[in-house]
Design a protein around this motif. Structure first.
Motif, PDB file in Angstrom:
ATOM      1  N   ALA A 148       0.648  -1.252  -0.078  1.00 55.66           N
ATOM      2  CA  ALA A 148       0.175   0.078   0.263  1.00 55.66           C
ATOM      3  C   ALA A 148       1.278   0.936  -0.082  1.00 55.66           C
ATOM      4  CB  ALA A 148      -0.839  -0.158   0.866  1.00 55.66           C
TER       5      ALA A 148
ATOM      6  N   ALA B 291       0.448   4.208  -2.975  1.00 53.80           N
ATOM      7  CA  ALA B 291       1.091   5.641  -2.914  1.00 53.80           C
ATOM      8  C   ALA B 291       2.346   6.229  -3.368  1.00 53.80           C
ATOM      9  CB  ALA B 291       0.606   5.187  -1.326  1.00 53.80           C
TER      10      ALA B 291
ATOM     11  N   TRP C   4      -2.785   8.541   5.690  1.00 55.36           N
ATOM     12  CA  TRP C   4      -2.563   7.233   5.803  1.00 55.36           C
ATOM     13  C   TRP C   4      -3.349   7.376   6.868  1.00 55.36           C
ATOM     14  CZ3 TRP C   4       0.656   3.837   3.605  1.00 55.36           C
ATOM     15  CH2 TRP C   4       0.955   2.578   4.264  1.00 55.36           C
TER      16      TRP C   4
ATOM     17  N   VAL D 277      -5.623   5.889   2.721  1.00 59.71           N
ATOM     18  CA  VAL D 277      -4.857   4.406   2.934  1.00 59.71           C
ATOM     19  C   VAL D 277      -5.494   4.218   4.398  1.00 59.71           C
ATOM     20  CG1 VAL D 277      -3.053   3.199   3.262  1.00 59.71           C
ATOM     21  CG2 VAL D 277      -3.076   4.948   1.723  1.00 59.71           C
TER      22      VAL D 277
ATOM     23  N   ASP E 158      -4.843   1.420   7.402  1.00 61.34           N
ATOM     24  CA  ASP E 158      -4.317   0.093   7.771  1.00 61.34           C
ATOM     25  C   ASP E 158      -4.181  -0.790   8.847  1.00 61.34           C
ATOM     26  OD1 ASP E 158      -1.472  -1.507   6.642  1.00 61.34           O
ATOM     27  OD2 ASP E 158      -0.032  -0.325   8.448  1.00 61.34           O
TER      28      ASP E 158
ATOM     29  N   LEU F 259      -8.346   2.716   0.373  1.00 63.78           N
ATOM     30  CA  LEU F 259      -7.529   1.687   0.118  1.00 63.78           C
ATOM     31  C   LEU F 259      -7.174   1.511   1.459  1.00 63.78           C
ATOM     32  CD1 LEU F 259      -5.779  -0.528  -0.847  1.00 63.78           C
ATOM     33  CD2 LEU F 259      -3.732   1.287  -1.258  1.00 63.78           C
TER      34      LEU F 259
END
Length: 609
Positions: A93, A97, A110, A160, A162, A184
């Motif tokens: 990821a 990015a 993020w 993103v 995570d 994502l």
């Protein structure tokens, strides 16, 4: 005396400018690029974490597929990189990015759900990087998040998220996103069908070796000097990026050969220090060592889930037919087992589906579950159950299997070998030699004599160790090894073993037993192949075997056809065709009547005639 140092933000800025200068596009990802440390792109707000990768390898296709998933329509795209711990989901990821920052001119945010509420993090990013200031009277975080999303700067945006463990907590903040937002996620879970999934697998062998080589960049000759060991090391680690990086970093700071490293891993397994993070590994993207990463998923399992995972670890590191698992747990409801498998083990990517009814554990996850198995009360029960199931499979493999029979049992062979090599102490004396004989027959039946021989040899030594030298299974083991030598034309090695087997059978079973007839028949075949037709060798032994079989088995038995056929072959070899023909015809008629027209013995009889 103090000195001036650049601030961290300036370091990040310079690093990201270096990334920009590489001119990397989606049409030409470089599998082995080293993007270095992340920073803030000029004019593109972002808060990407530092990447600890030395050299990013083996994920070119995944990067392209990921971009396609996120860009394939004008709607809000939500995609997830999913897989077991240690595959490098976070790093993929991050690399995506970094390489695609120009695509997301609206910014790259993020988010880490485990650190803090996602909504709070979104608002903090908007305040810090977008100069947005939600009205204080708005409720936190929902209203402030919506304010920030509505007033976000122009351009496509990448969010993103995570390590998602609870999608519902994330989903709350995704409602009402405009189509320019792309989300994502990385997760160890199997998320719903509405979310586009990118299942991440281990590295290919070449990429795994390249990663290991990159981590030993200052001493690449270590890889070339022990190339076979390096490949074996990658295989033992299951080509798992986390394991490869930890071991590579460990080797880089140690004066240690790859052979010594391999020896330590095989001895200490997951407890080997090289598989744990040390202080010198703080720059890694991954936060945990291998065992600690797996422990996170273990803690999400119920007791029943854990037990099934541990049972699966007793099978070989190979595809497992699910029917074998069900046979190991006959008292359990099939649907209950399926629920654990599908909704828990597969959901957390602790188990992989390899085909219809076929599943497999990653080698290191198998090691992990085996370490947990030791503390279960059911450990002895599980081991005996697996052995009983595999012995039942072994008993179904004939001495001379057909192609259809070989195909039907092929997926079970690695697990039968696992029992023979590591669980044989849990097999009863009655069936002790069954796994070895069946493995030998499986390979011998395909003409793979070099693969069959170790199993026949191990059969003999294992039987001698447990049963002593005076046991019928010793004679059987001698006979099978001799039969293999006979098939290879190694007559000088076969004869003494046949004679030992015959003498032992007679001493233990007497003169009237079917095994005596089989030994006589095998010894006669050997003499016939050597051209030893004299009165005291091949012919009398064939005749003794035929008479004994008729007396013990009657006239209607496949072994009678075998004896008739063998005696006919002897007469044929001697040119006694008038005596051979009626015997060939009798054997053919008996085989057809007892075995049907579609059987290898019928084909053999037709060929001989």
């Amino acid at each position: 005396m103090s000195e001036n140092r650049p601030n961290p933000e300036q370091i990040r800025q310079n690093a990201f400018e270096n990334v920009q200068a590489r001119d990397i596009t989606i049409k030409n990802f470089n599998q082995s690029i080293n993007l270095g440390k992340t920073s803030k792109a000029i004019g593109i707000p972002q808060n990407l974490p530092l990447s600890g990768v030395v050299k990013f390898v083996g994920r070119d296709e995944e990067l392209q597929k990921l971009h396609q998933l996120l860009q394939e329509n004008n709607q809000v795209a939500i995609a997830a990189i999913a897989g077991m711990g240690g595959l490098g989901k976070t790093e993929l990821a991050l690399q995506y990015a970094m390489t695609q920052h120009e695509t997301y001119k609206g910014g790259i945010c993020w988010l880490q759900p485990k650190a803090e509420d996602v909504g709070v993090q979104l608002v903090q990013f908007a305040r810090t990087h977008l100069d947005l200031n939600p009205p204080e009277e708005f409720d936190l975080p929902a209203q402030q998040v919506q304010f920030c999303l509505r007033n976000w700067r122009e351009g496509d945006v990448l969010l993103v998220v995570d390590d998602v463990t609870d999608y519902q907590q994330v989903k709350t903040y995704l409602n009402g996103l405009s189509s320019r937002f792309r989300v994502l996620m990385t997760t160890r879970q199997l998320l719903g069908a509405s979310i586009k999934q990118l299942p991440l697998d281990v590295l290919q062998p070449d990429a795994a070796l390249e990663l290991l080589r990159s981590l030993l960049g200052e001493t690449p000759e270590r890889i070339e000097r022990e190339l076979d060991v390096a490949n074996h090391l990658c295989e033992w680690l299951g080509y798992l990026p986390l394991g490869l990086e930890l071991v590579g970093r460990y080797l880089a700071r140690k004066d240690l050969s790859l052979s010594d490293m391999m020896g330590r891993l095989e001895k200490k397994r997951l407890d080997e220090r090289a598989l744990s993070k040390s202080k010198s590994d703080d720059d890694m993207t991954a936060l945990l060592g291998v065992k600690a990463a797996f422990e996170l998923s273990w803690q999400e399992l119920t007791e029943d889930d854990q037990q099934l995972g541990c049972l699966l670890s007793l099978f070989a590191a190979a595809p497992i037919p699910w029917k074998l698992v069900e046979q190991c747990l006959p008292e359990e409801d099939e649907e209950d087992l399926e629920e654990i498998r599908d909704d828990h083990l597969l959901y957390l990517h602790l188990l992989q589906r390899k085909g219809e009814g076929i599943y497999q554990l990653h080698p290191l996850l198998r090691e992990f579950f085996q370490s947990k198995l030791k503390s279960l009360d059911q450990v002895e029960k599980f081991k005996r159950s697996v052995c009983q199931v595999m012995v039942a499979v072994a008993k179904e493999i004939p001495d001379t299997p057909t192609l259809e029979e070989i195909k039907a049992v092929s997926l079970a062979i690695p697990h039968l070998a696992e029992v023979a090599n590591h669980l044989i102490q849990y097999v009863s004396d009655e069936y002790l030699i069954s796994p070895f004989i069946s493995l030998g027959s499986f390979y011998k039946g395909q003409g793979l004599y070099t693969l069959a021989e170790p199993w026949y040899e191990q059969c003999l030594s294992t039987a001698q160790d447990r049963l002593g030298d005076n046991h019928p299974d010793i004679a059987t083991s001698l006979n099978n090894l001799a039969s293999l030598y006979y098939s290879q034309g190694r007559y000088d090695q076969a004869e003494p073993l046949y004679l030992q087997a015959l003498e032992l059978f007679k001493r233990l079973l007497g003169d009237n037993h079917p095994d005596i007839a089989s030994s006589l028949n095998n010894l006669a075949l050997l003499y016939n192949s050597q051209g030893r037709y004299d009165d005291d060798q091949a012919e009398p032994l064939f005749l003794q075997a035929l008479a004994l079989r008729k007396r013990l088995l009657g006239d209607n038995h496949p072994d009678i056809a075998t004896s008739l056929n063998n005696l006919a072959l002897l007469y044929n070899s001697q040119g006694r065709y008038d005596q051979a023909e009626p015997l060939f015809l009798q054997a053919l008629e008996l085989d057809k009547r007892l075995l049907g027209d579609n059987h290898p013995s019928v084909a053999q009889s037709l060929n001989n005639l």
